[in-house]
Design a protein around this motif. Structure first.
Motif, PDB file in Angstrom:
ATOM      1  N   SER A 114      47.620  37.283  50.094  1.00 14.38           N
ATOM      2  CA  SER A 114      46.872  36.867  48.905  1.00 14.38           C
ATOM      3  C   SER A 114      45.434  37.380  48.934  1.00 14.38           C
ATOM      4  CB  SER A 114      46.888  35.345  48.773  1.00 14.38           C
ATOM      5  OG  SER A 114      46.345  34.745  49.920  1.00 14.38           O
ATOM      6  N   HIS A 115      44.937  37.737  50.129  1.00 16.30           N
ATOM      7  CA  HIS A 115      43.590  38.303  50.234  1.00 16.30           C
ATOM      8  C   HIS A 115      43.649  39.822  50.075  1.00 16.30           C
ATOM      9  CE1 HIS A 115      41.619  34.631  52.276  1.00 16.30           C
ATOM     10  NE2 HIS A 115      42.791  34.273  51.782  1.00 16.30           N
ATOM     11  N   VAL A 116      44.670  40.431  50.679  1.00 17.56           N
ATOM     12  CA  VAL A 116      44.846  41.885  50.558  1.00 17.56           C
ATOM     13  C   VAL A 116      45.014  42.262  49.081  1.00 17.56           C
ATOM     14  CG1 VAL A 116      46.383  43.826  51.097  1.00 17.56           C
ATOM     15  CG2 VAL A 116      45.835  42.141  52.861  1.00 17.56           C
ATOM     16  N   GLY A 148      39.998  31.881  58.855  1.00 20.62           N
ATOM     17  CA  GLY A 148      40.399  33.192  59.362  1.00 20.62           C
ATOM     18  C   GLY A 148      40.157  34.338  58.392  1.00 20.62           C
ATOM     19  N   CYS A 149      39.409  34.089  57.337  1.00 20.14           N
ATOM     20  CA  CYS A 149      39.190  35.132  56.326  1.00 20.14           C
ATOM     21  C   CYS A 149      38.111  36.101  56.787  1.00 20.14           C
ATOM     22  CB  CYS A 149      38.795  34.506  54.990  1.00 20.14           C
ATOM     23  SG  CYS A 149      38.359  35.721  53.736  1.00 20.14           S
ATOM     24  N   SER A 150      38.418  37.390  56.783  1.00 26.40           N
ATOM     25  CA  SER A 150      37.396  38.383  57.138  1.00 26.40           C
ATOM     26  C   SER A 150      37.096  39.306  55.958  1.00 26.40           C
ATOM     27  CB  SER A 150      37.825  39.166  58.376  1.00 26.40           C
ATOM     28  OG  SER A 150      39.156  39.614  58.225  1.00 26.40           O
ATOM     29  N   CYS A 151      37.376  38.841  54.758  1.00 20.64           N
ATOM     30  CA  CYS A 151      37.054  39.617  53.563  1.00 20.64           C
ATOM     31  C   CYS A 151      35.541  39.671  53.369  1.00 20.64           C
ATOM     32  CB  CYS A 151      37.669  38.978  52.319  1.00 20.64           C
ATOM     33  SG  CYS A 151      39.463  38.920  52.324  1.00 20.64           S
ATOM     34  N   SER A 152      35.077  40.707  52.689  1.00 20.91           N
ATOM     35  CA  SER A 152      33.671  40.715  52.304  1.00 20.91           C
ATOM     36  C   SER A 152      33.550  41.017  50.813  1.00 20.91           C
ATOM     37  CB  SER A 152      32.856  41.689  53.155  1.00 20.91           C
ATOM     38  OG  SER A 152      33.526  42.895  53.292  1.00 20.91           O
ATOM     39  N   PHE A 157      38.015  30.269  44.538  1.00 24.45           N
ATOM     40  CA  PHE A 157      38.931  30.720  45.590  1.00 24.45           C
ATOM     41  C   PHE A 157      38.572  30.062  46.922  1.00 24.45           C
ATOM     42  CE2 PHE A 157      40.163  33.813  48.893  1.00 24.45           C
ATOM     43  CZ  PHE A 157      41.479  34.067  48.562  1.00 24.45           C
ATOM     44  N   TYR A 158      37.282  30.011  47.214  1.00 27.13           N
ATOM     45  CA  TYR A 158      36.847  29.494  48.514  1.00 27.13           C
ATOM     46  C   TYR A 158      36.679  27.968  48.546  1.00 27.13           C
ATOM     47  CZ  TYR A 158      36.406  34.146  50.488  1.00 27.13           C
ATOM     48  OH  TYR A 158      36.679  35.402  50.964  1.00 27.13           O
ATOM     49  N   THR A 159      36.968  27.280  47.451  1.00 23.31           N
ATOM     50  CA  THR A 159      36.984  25.816  47.537  1.00 23.31           C
ATOM     51  C   THR A 159      38.237  25.358  48.277  1.00 23.31           C
ATOM     52  OG1 THR A 159      38.043  25.641  45.364  1.00 23.31           O
ATOM     53  CG2 THR A 159      35.640  25.402  45.430  1.00 23.31           C
TER      54      THR A 159
HETATM   55 ZN   LIG Z   1      40.140  37.013  53.207  1.00 31.91          ZN
END
Ligand SMILES: [Zn+2]
Length: 124
Positions: free
Chosen positions: A49-51, A75-79, A66-68
């Protein structure tokens, strides 16, 4: 939630705040606004879902929503990076970048699906 997850979330929220502030001060009354370009780490542990968000543009509030959900933070490493887009047409100036990111996203999703199928076959 881990300490690292919290720090990354704080940085992301700060990016959203500065994007909002640019939109009210610099791009007020303009057809152009700053949106948020999503960068997945595209790593084997990245959640699908992040990709799927890689290379797509969101409003600051969509990202906040999304981040609520804490499962999206863990574990999210998205920027995130601000990106200029036309609010009427959706046009962006960095079309080549977006095309490259689309390709990378689709390739990564293909790889993830293949490894899921392989794992299921091994389980059976
Ligand atoms: Zn992520």
């Amino acid at each position: 939630m881990k300490q690292n997850d919290n720090q990354l979330l704080k940085m992301r929220l700060a990016t959203l705040d500065s994007t909002d502030s640019m939109n009210t001060t610099v791009y007020d009354d303009s057809d152009w606004k700053m949106g948020v370009l999503w960068w997945s780490a595209l790593s084997p542990s990245s959640k699908v879902s992040h990709v799927e968000r890689h290379g797509r543009i969101y409003s600051t509030n969509e990202v906040r929503d999304f981040y609520t959900h804490s499962e999206n933070v863990e574990g999210c490493s998205c920027s995130l990076s601000p990106i200029l887009f036309n609010v009427k047409t959706g046009e962006v100036l960095q079309t080549e970048l977006i095309e490259k990111m689309d390709l990378a996203r689709n390739e990564h999703l293909k790889t993830l699906r293949l490894s899921t199928i392989t794992n299921q076959q091994l389980d059976n």
